[in-house]
Design a protein around this motif. Structure first.
Motif, mmCIF file in Angstrom:
data_model
loop_
_atom_site.group_PDB
_atom_site.id
_atom_site.type_symbol
_atom_site.label_atom_id
_atom_site.label_comp_id
_atom_site.label_asym_id
_atom_site.label_seq_id
_atom_site.Cartn_x
_atom_site.Cartn_y
_atom_site.Cartn_z
ATOM 1 N N TYR A 13 -22.861 -12.305 8.764
ATOM 2 C CA TYR A 13 -21.782 -13.295 8.655
ATOM 3 C C TYR A 13 -22.329 -14.713 8.808
ATOM 4 O O TYR A 13 -21.864 -15.639 8.154
ATOM 5 C CB TYR A 13 -20.696 -13.052 9.708
ATOM 6 C CG TYR A 13 -19.733 -11.953 9.333
ATOM 7 C CD1 TYR A 13 -18.820 -12.118 8.288
ATOM 8 C CD2 TYR A 13 -19.717 -10.751 10.022
ATOM 9 C CE1 TYR A 13 -17.929 -11.122 7.943
ATOM 10 C CE2 TYR A 13 -18.832 -9.740 9.681
ATOM 11 C CZ TYR A 13 -17.941 -9.928 8.637
ATOM 12 O OH TYR A 13 -17.056 -8.938 8.286
ATOM 13 N N THR A 58 -17.049 -12.457 14.929
ATOM 14 C CA THR A 58 -17.669 -11.193 14.536
ATOM 15 C C THR A 58 -17.697 -10.226 15.716
ATOM 16 O O THR A 58 -17.176 -9.106 15.630
ATOM 17 C CB THR A 58 -19.107 -11.428 14.042
ATOM 18 O OG1 THR A 58 -19.074 -12.387 12.986
ATOM 19 C CG2 THR A 58 -19.731 -10.139 13.530
ATOM 20 N N LEU A 74 -14.319 -29.052 7.743
ATOM 21 C CA LEU A 74 -14.004 -29.210 9.170
ATOM 22 C C LEU A 74 -15.251 -28.994 10.025
ATOM 23 O O LEU A 74 -15.527 -29.754 10.945
ATOM 24 C CB LEU A 74 -12.955 -28.175 9.580
ATOM 25 C CG LEU A 74 -11.489 -28.541 9.363
ATOM 26 C CD1 LEU A 74 -10.619 -27.290 9.466
ATOM 27 C CD2 LEU A 74 -11.041 -29.584 10.372
ATOM 28 N N VAL A 132 -18.608 -20.526 15.905
ATOM 29 C CA VAL A 132 -17.343 -20.000 15.376
ATOM 30 C C VAL A 132 -17.533 -18.603 14.787
ATOM 31 O O VAL A 132 -16.648 -17.742 14.883
ATOM 32 C CB VAL A 132 -16.708 -20.998 14.373
ATOM 33 C CG1 VAL A 132 -17.654 -21.378 13.277
ATOM 34 C CG2 VAL A 132 -15.401 -20.506 13.796
ATOM 35 N N PHE A 167 -0.438 -22.136 10.112
ATOM 36 C CA PHE A 167 -1.652 -22.894 9.795
ATOM 37 C C PHE A 167 -2.157 -23.660 11.022
ATOM 38 O O PHE A 167 -3.351 -23.612 11.355
ATOM 39 C CB PHE A 167 -1.349 -23.849 8.635
ATOM 40 C CG PHE A 167 -2.528 -24.670 8.222
ATOM 41 C CD1 PHE A 167 -3.595 -24.085 7.549
ATOM 42 C CD2 PHE A 167 -2.592 -26.027 8.505
ATOM 43 C CE1 PHE A 167 -4.701 -24.843 7.172
ATOM 44 C CE2 PHE A 167 -3.692 -26.785 8.129
ATOM 45 C CZ PHE A 167 -4.746 -26.189 7.468
HETATM 46 C C1 LIG Z 1 -16.015 -11.703 11.047
HETATM 47 C C2 LIG Z 1 -15.522 -13.101 10.891
HETATM 48 C C3 LIG Z 1 -16.426 -14.140 10.786
HETATM 49 C C4 LIG Z 1 -15.959 -15.455 10.681
HETATM 50 N N1 LIG Z 1 -16.869 -16.461 10.590
HETATM 51 C C5 LIG Z 1 -16.438 -17.745 10.519
HETATM 52 C C6 LIG Z 1 -17.369 -18.811 10.423
HETATM 53 O O1 LIG Z 1 -18.579 -18.602 10.413
HETATM 54 N N2 LIG Z 1 -16.898 -20.083 10.340
HETATM 55 C C7 LIG Z 1 -15.554 -20.353 10.347
HETATM 56 O O2 LIG Z 1 -15.175 -21.530 10.271
HETATM 57 N N3 LIG Z 1 -14.656 -19.364 10.460
HETATM 58 C C8 LIG Z 1 -15.054 -18.078 10.527
HETATM 59 N N4 LIG Z 1 -14.126 -17.071 10.608
HETATM 60 C C9 LIG Z 1 -12.706 -17.419 10.725
HETATM 61 C C10 LIG Z 1 -11.943 -17.529 9.401
HETATM 62 O O3 LIG Z 1 -12.126 -16.366 8.659
HETATM 63 C C11 LIG Z 1 -12.358 -18.752 8.592
HETATM 64 O O4 LIG Z 1 -12.246 -19.904 9.389
HETATM 65 C C12 LIG Z 1 -11.469 -18.943 7.374
HETATM 66 O O5 LIG Z 1 -11.503 -17.792 6.578
HETATM 67 C C13 LIG Z 1 -11.924 -20.152 6.600
HETATM 68 O O6 LIG Z 1 -11.221 -20.272 5.398
HETATM 69 P P1 LIG Z 1 -10.081 -21.358 5.189
HETATM 70 O O7 LIG Z 1 -10.619 -22.705 5.522
HETATM 71 O O8 LIG Z 1 -9.530 -21.170 3.837
HETATM 72 O O9 LIG Z 1 -9.070 -20.942 6.315
HETATM 73 P P2 LIG Z 1 -7.485 -20.952 6.426
HETATM 74 O O10 LIG Z 1 -7.013 -19.573 6.357
HETATM 75 O O11 LIG Z 1 -6.903 -21.928 5.504
HETATM 76 O O12 LIG Z 1 -7.274 -21.440 7.933
HETATM 77 C C14 LIG Z 1 -7.261 -22.834 8.272
HETATM 78 C C15 LIG Z 1 -8.357 -23.188 9.230
HETATM 79 O O13 LIG Z 1 -8.152 -22.550 10.462
HETATM 80 C C16 LIG Z 1 -9.396 -22.300 11.090
HETATM 81 N N5 LIG Z 1 -9.459 -20.867 11.406
HETATM 82 C C17 LIG Z 1 -8.713 -19.881 10.891
HETATM 83 N N6 LIG Z 1 -8.998 -18.708 11.491
HETATM 84 C C18 LIG Z 1 -9.967 -18.968 12.380
HETATM 85 C C19 LIG Z 1 -10.689 -18.170 13.304
HETATM 86 N N7 LIG Z 1 -10.460 -16.864 13.421
HETATM 87 N N8 LIG Z 1 -11.635 -18.761 14.029
HETATM 88 C C20 LIG Z 1 -11.874 -20.077 13.932
HETATM 89 N N9 LIG Z 1 -11.215 -20.883 13.092
HETATM 90 C C21 LIG Z 1 -10.266 -20.333 12.335
HETATM 91 C C22 LIG Z 1 -10.487 -22.704 10.107
HETATM 92 O O14 LIG Z 1 -11.003 -23.948 10.488
HETATM 93 C C23 LIG Z 1 -9.748 -22.789 8.785
HETATM 94 O O15 LIG Z 1 -10.299 -23.753 7.923
HETATM 95 C C24 LIG Z 1 -14.565 -15.735 10.695
HETATM 96 C C25 LIG Z 1 -13.671 -14.675 10.788
HETATM 97 C C26 LIG Z 1 -14.147 -13.372 10.887
HETATM 98 C C27 LIG Z 1 -13.156 -12.269 11.014
#
Ligand SMILES: Cc1cc2nc3c(=O)[nH]c(=O)nc-3n(C[C@H](O)[C@H](O)[C@H](O)COP(=O)(O)OP(=O)(O)OC[C@H]3O[C@@H](n4cnc5c(N)ncnc54)[C@H](O)[C@@H]3O)c2cc1C
Ligand code: SF4
Length: 514
Positions: free
Chosen positions: A391, A407, A272, A402, A303
């Motif tokens: 991070y 953070t 994404l 993002v 989701f």
């Molecule tokens: C300290 C910290 C740092 C993070 N750094 C990043 C980062 O650098 N890049 C990043 O994309 N996300 C970041 N996140 C948010 C989130 O943890 C990740 O998007 C997520 O873990 C990605 O894994 P997934 O695709 O399996 O997410 P899933 O759990 O499957 O969620 C689906 C999608 O939702 C979006 N999403 C979910 N939570 C968040 C959120 N809090 N903020 C923005 N988008 C979200 C993502 O695009 C993700 O792919 C961070 C969270 C924390 C707490």
């Protein structure tokens, strides 16, 4: 006249605004691999491979469509190592009448783009990034005049505006939010499904060799690289998630299990954030699964909220509050980042597991980031800028827009509550409830003090004691502060001393390690 169309490394979308009116006969697409972008933090090796390999595949795709691509490789002789240097060289080569570029993801890159017109003597058109649901202006308009910027309020507006999971103007199923049904720990014998990973092709392998040679001292392992590097792969990853992960995504969204870092999460953030997938199609695919009866509403709404809600909201916060946002330190935290964040060498099993998995996959799911590495940084008082750079370095999906608000705003409360209504501080009990990390840990999660006590326990109370002047008036912190009020002063001093003694044992990583 030629137009130079600059495509940045996280803009790998055929529908990118930059390419909208491209004249294939005259225009040049410029793509640049530059050393500066690989080293402004010491990015995980998999992250660099992902971006460079996806860029090279995307350039091939453009060429197949008849686009002239001027592609600068990292190792090309004369590569200046910076975006600005390469744009100036490209202007000298092609003498374009104008430069077009889509809004970058990071503030520092926008600062650099803003110098191009005067340095190159060529007008630059900066186009809005319409791959997001909400433009920067749309978020700013929503935020303007509001005292609190609560994600839930923004999310509901987005649902209405985009018509996602809406029936006749009402939220599907009658509720906006099904979180009450989510957040369960994983049943003991449940295992996660095997997930679709991608074997590196020849082009990716070539990039892996390059990265191993050029960035040997960067964090992370390369061996298990399995990320999608093309749109076709990313669409397969999306299909895999919809079938394998989505049905139980909601129930176990917050659960953690040793050696199973992915559980039911989508693993789609790297694709994404690069532009290989569009947030709209991902949300629509999840909604379609619910409407077809293939996934329950609590999972699908949970989701969609992550993408239509959190992801858009986070981006809005970043662009509305930068550059001041990055300097926030509301809790006055100053401790250096402990070395174990890079090595994983700690007797705290939860941290060891999450950091080792981060090294293997350049991935952790949200709760591992927020409630393990983030929670520890919050309780230990690690300087926000140090943990923020960490991070940014260690995850395949990390881009400042993002990563930074997640953070500073969510994990360590450095913005003083702009995003979160209270710090996400938790003792070992939370980690124990949501994971299987604690049995087998050198520490005992049930013990509150003493050499075998779980450090999260006394660090939690020490954090509350230290931050009392800043946090005790917060109504959402009333409960723990009521408990604390019942503690005699000697007990509070003993907890502070125990926390300090523990923190003093942690070796600090050398300054600038990220
Ligand atoms: C300290 C910290 C740092 C993070 N750094 C990043 C980062 O650098 N890049 C990043 O994309 N996300 C970041 N996140 C948010 C989130 O943890 C990740 O998007 C997520 O873990 C990605 O894994 P997934 O695709 O399996 O997410 P899933 O759990 O499957 O969620 C689906 C999608 O939702 C979006 N999403 C979910 N939570 C968040 C959120 N809090 N903020 C923005 N988008 C979200 C993502 O695009 C993700 O792919 C961070 C969270 C924390 C707490
Ligand atoms: S006992 Fe404490 S340190 Fe050990 S895994 Fe559990 S929460 Fe982490």
């Amino acid at each position: 006249m030629t137009t130079l169309r600059v495509i940045l490394g996280d803009q790998l979308s055929l529908d990118l605004a930059t390419l909208a009116d491209l004249d294939a006969a005259r225009d040049i697409a410029l793509m640049m691999e530059v050393q500066d972008e690989g080293t402004y933090v010491r990015h995980h090796k998999q992250k660099i491979v992902l971006v460079l390999s996806a860029m090279r595949h995307f350039a091939e795709q453009l060429r197949e469509r008849g686009v002239t691509v001027d592609y600068i490789r990292l190792d090309d002789p004369g590569n200046t190592g910076s975006f600005t240097g390469e744009v100036l060289r490209a202007v000298a080569r092609h003498r374009p009448a104008r430069i077009i570029v889509t809004e970058p993801g990071e503030w520092r890159v926008q600062q650099c783009i803003e110098t191009w017109t005067s340095l190159a003597g060529t007008p630059v058109e900066l186009r809005a990034d319409d791959r997001f649901f909400a433009s920067r202006g749309r978020f700013a308009a929503w935020a303007s005049g509001r005292r609190g910027w609560r994600m839930e309020h923004f999310y509901r507006e987005m649902r209405r505006e985009q018509g996602i999971l809406m029936d006749d103007g009402e939220p599907a199923g009658g509720e906006w939010n099904y979180d009450a049904a989510n957040r369960q720990p994983l049943p003991k014998h449940m295992t996660a499904p095997t997930r679709r990973r991608f074997v590196p092709d020849a082009l990716t392998r070539e990039v892996m060799t390059l990265v191993a040679r050029r960035f040997p001292d960067h964090f992370g392992d390369l061996e298990e690289f399995g990320w999608a590097v093309t749109r076709a792969d990313a669409l397969q990853a999306l299909d895999d998630f919809i079938v394998q992960g989505l049905p139980l995504f909601g129930d176990y969204q917050d659960a953690m299990k040793a050696d199973e870092p992915f559980l039911f999460h989508s693993l789609l953030s790297p694709a994404l954030n690069l532009g290989l997938l569009y947030p709209r199609e991902v949300c629509r695919a999840a909604e379609a699964a619910w409407r077809a009866g293939a996934a329950p509403l609590n999972a699908v709404e949970g989701f969609v909220r992550q993408i239509l809600g959190w992801r858009e909201y986070i981006r809005g916060v970043y662009w509305t509050l930068m550059p001041d946002y990055r300097d926030g330190n509301a809790l006055q935290a100053t401790r250096a980042l402990p070395t174990f964040y890079w090595t994983g060498e700690t007797a705290m099993r939860c941290l060891h597991q999450v950091i080792k998995d981060t090294s293997r996959h350049a991935y952790s799911h949200h709760i591992q980031r927020l409630m393990v590495t983030g929670n520890f940084a919050l309780l230990a008082g690690i300087a926000p800028r140090e943990i923020e750079r960490w991070y940014l370095a260690v995850y395949a999906d990390a881009y400042e827009w993002v990563e930074m608000p997640n953070t500073l705003g969510m994990a360590v409360f450095a913005d003083g509550g702009k995003m979160a209504s209270k710090p996400y501080a938790a003792s070992g009990a939370y980690i124990h409830r949501m994971s299987n990390f604690c049995p087998g840990c050198a520490y005992d999660v049930k013990l509150k003090t003493g050499p075998r006590a779980c450090p999260f326990n006394y660090l939690y109370w020490a954090f509350l004691i230290r931050q009392q002047p800043r946090l005790s008036a917060n109504p959402r912190m009333a409960m723990p502060y009521r408990t604390l009020a019942g503690w005699p002063r000697e007990r509070q001093l003993a907890v502070l001393a125990e926390a300090d003694a523990f923190l003093d044992t942690l070796a600090a990583s050398p300054a600038g390690d990220a």
